[in-house]
Design a protein around this motif. Sequence first.
Motif, short mmCIF file in Angstrom:
data_model
loop_
_atom_site.label_atom_id
_atom_site.label_comp_id
_atom_site.label_asym_id
_atom_site.label_seq_id
_atom_site.Cartn_x
_atom_site.Cartn_y
_atom_site.Cartn_z
N ALA A 69 41.27 -0.75 5.21
CA ALA A 69 40.93 -2.17 5.09
C ALA A 69 39.67 -2.36 4.24
O ALA A 69 39.61 -3.27 3.41
CB ALA A 69 40.72 -2.78 6.47
N PHE A 70 38.68 -1.50 4.43
CA PHE A 70 37.46 -1.63 3.64
C PHE A 70 37.73 -1.40 2.16
O PHE A 70 37.23 -2.14 1.31
CB PHE A 70 36.39 -0.66 4.15
N GLU A 71 38.53 -0.39 1.85
CA GLU A 71 38.86 -0.10 0.45
C GLU A 71 39.64 -1.23 -0.19
O GLU A 71 39.45 -1.54 -1.36
CB GLU A 71 39.64 1.22 0.33
N LEU A 72 40.52 -1.85 0.58
CA LEU A 72 41.35 -2.93 0.04
C LEU A 72 40.60 -4.26 -0.05
O LEU A 72 40.85 -5.06 -0.96
CB LEU A 72 42.61 -3.11 0.87
N THR A 73 39.71 -4.53 0.90
CA THR A 73 39.12 -5.87 0.97
C THR A 73 37.61 -5.92 0.76
O THR A 73 37.09 -6.98 0.43
CB THR A 73 39.41 -6.51 2.34
N ARG A 74 36.92 -4.83 1.06
CA ARG A 74 35.45 -4.81 1.05
C ARG A 74 34.88 -5.89 1.98
O ARG A 74 33.79 -6.40 1.76
CB ARG A 74 34.89 -4.98 -0.36
N ASN A 75 35.65 -6.22 3.01
CA ASN A 75 35.28 -7.28 3.94
C ASN A 75 35.04 -6.68 5.32
O ASN A 75 35.92 -6.01 5.87
CB ASN A 75 36.41 -8.33 3.98
N SER A 76 33.88 -6.95 5.90
CA SER A 76 33.53 -6.35 7.20
C SER A 76 34.40 -6.85 8.34
O SER A 76 34.70 -6.10 9.27
CB SER A 76 32.06 -6.63 7.52
N VAL A 77 34.78 -8.12 8.30
CA VAL A 77 35.65 -8.65 9.36
C VAL A 77 37.02 -7.97 9.31
O VAL A 77 37.53 -7.52 10.34
CB VAL A 77 35.79 -10.19 9.24
N SER A 78 37.61 -7.87 8.13
CA SER A 78 38.91 -7.18 7.99
C SER A 78 38.81 -5.73 8.41
O SER A 78 39.71 -5.20 9.06
CB SER A 78 39.39 -7.25 6.54
N THR A 79 37.72 -5.09 8.05
CA THR A 79 37.52 -3.70 8.42
C THR A 79 37.45 -3.54 9.94
O THR A 79 38.10 -2.65 10.50
CB THR A 79 36.22 -3.17 7.76
N ALA A 80 36.69 -4.40 10.61
CA ALA A 80 36.56 -4.33 12.07
C ALA A 80 37.89 -4.58 12.76
O ALA A 80 38.27 -3.86 13.69
CB ALA A 80 35.51 -5.34 12.54
N LEU A 81 38.61 -5.59 12.30
CA LEU A 81 39.90 -5.91 12.93
C LEU A 81 40.94 -4.83 12.67
O LEU A 81 41.70 -4.46 13.56
CB LEU A 81 40.39 -7.27 12.45
N ALA A 82 40.99 -4.32 11.45
CA ALA A 82 41.96 -3.27 11.13
C ALA A 82 41.68 -2.00 11.93
O ALA A 82 42.60 -1.36 12.44
CB ALA A 82 41.95 -2.97 9.63
N GLY A 83 40.40 -1.64 12.05
CA GLY A 83 40.05 -0.47 12.85
C GLY A 83 40.43 -0.65 14.31
O GLY A 83 41.00 0.25 14.94
N THR A 84 40.15 -1.83 14.84
CA THR A 84 40.49 -2.14 16.23
C THR A 84 41.99 -2.03 16.47
O THR A 84 42.45 -1.34 17.39
CB THR A 84 40.00 -3.55 16.61
N TRP A 85 42.76 -2.71 15.65
CA TRP A 85 44.20 -2.79 15.90
C TRP A 85 44.94 -1.51 15.52
O TRP A 85 45.92 -1.16 16.19
CB TRP A 85 44.79 -4.03 15.24
N ALA A 86 44.49 -0.80 14.52
CA ALA A 86 45.12 0.49 14.20
C ALA A 86 44.91 1.47 15.36
O ALA A 86 45.84 2.18 15.77
CB ALA A 86 44.55 1.07 12.90
N GLY A 87 43.71 1.48 15.90
CA GLY A 87 43.44 2.33 17.06
C GLY A 87 44.27 1.94 18.26
O GLY A 87 44.79 2.80 18.99
N ASN A 88 44.43 0.63 18.48
CA ASN A 88 45.23 0.15 19.61
C ASN A 88 46.69 0.55 19.50
O ASN A 88 47.31 0.97 20.48
CB ASN A 88 45.14 -1.37 19.73
N VAL A 89 47.26 0.39 18.31
CA VAL A 89 48.67 0.74 18.11
C VAL A 89 48.89 2.22 18.39
O VAL A 89 49.84 2.60 19.10
CB VAL A 89 49.14 0.35 16.69
#
Length: 150
Positions: free
Chosen positions: A30-50
Amino acid sequence: MKWNVKEWLRRYGSAEVLSVLATLGGAFLAFELTRNSVSTALAGTWAGNVAYFGYILALDIGQTRRQLHAAGQAYTFRTLLRNLRALVVEFGLAEVFDSFLVRPALMYYLPKAVGNLAGGILLAKILADVTFYIPAIVSYELSKKRLRRF
């Protein structure tokens, strides 16, 4: 409540390893694609959850299938729903608080605070896990007697 640390490690250990890998992978992607901290936090959270809950559900289904097979019974859609209900009871309260507040907030702020994406995400995951596992383990222990007998 009896301290069943070995049982908890068997139940949660491999799922945690997968979750760490998925969390870091999702956050970095997410960080590489968006450079956005919110997207990075959410993607990390949900990838880990899945990864985490997918593994736990597969573990529960496998265990239930073996129990039922030994008793000469079939694993049915109704049994799957019972497995899912047990997971909701075990993780529901902890997961709502964790996934929608604690973990994303920590994954947003800690990489900035420590000045390192990987270190911040990993530290956030560890700290969020503390607040997650206390209610999850209590719920798991309480649910074993009623919801995990097939």
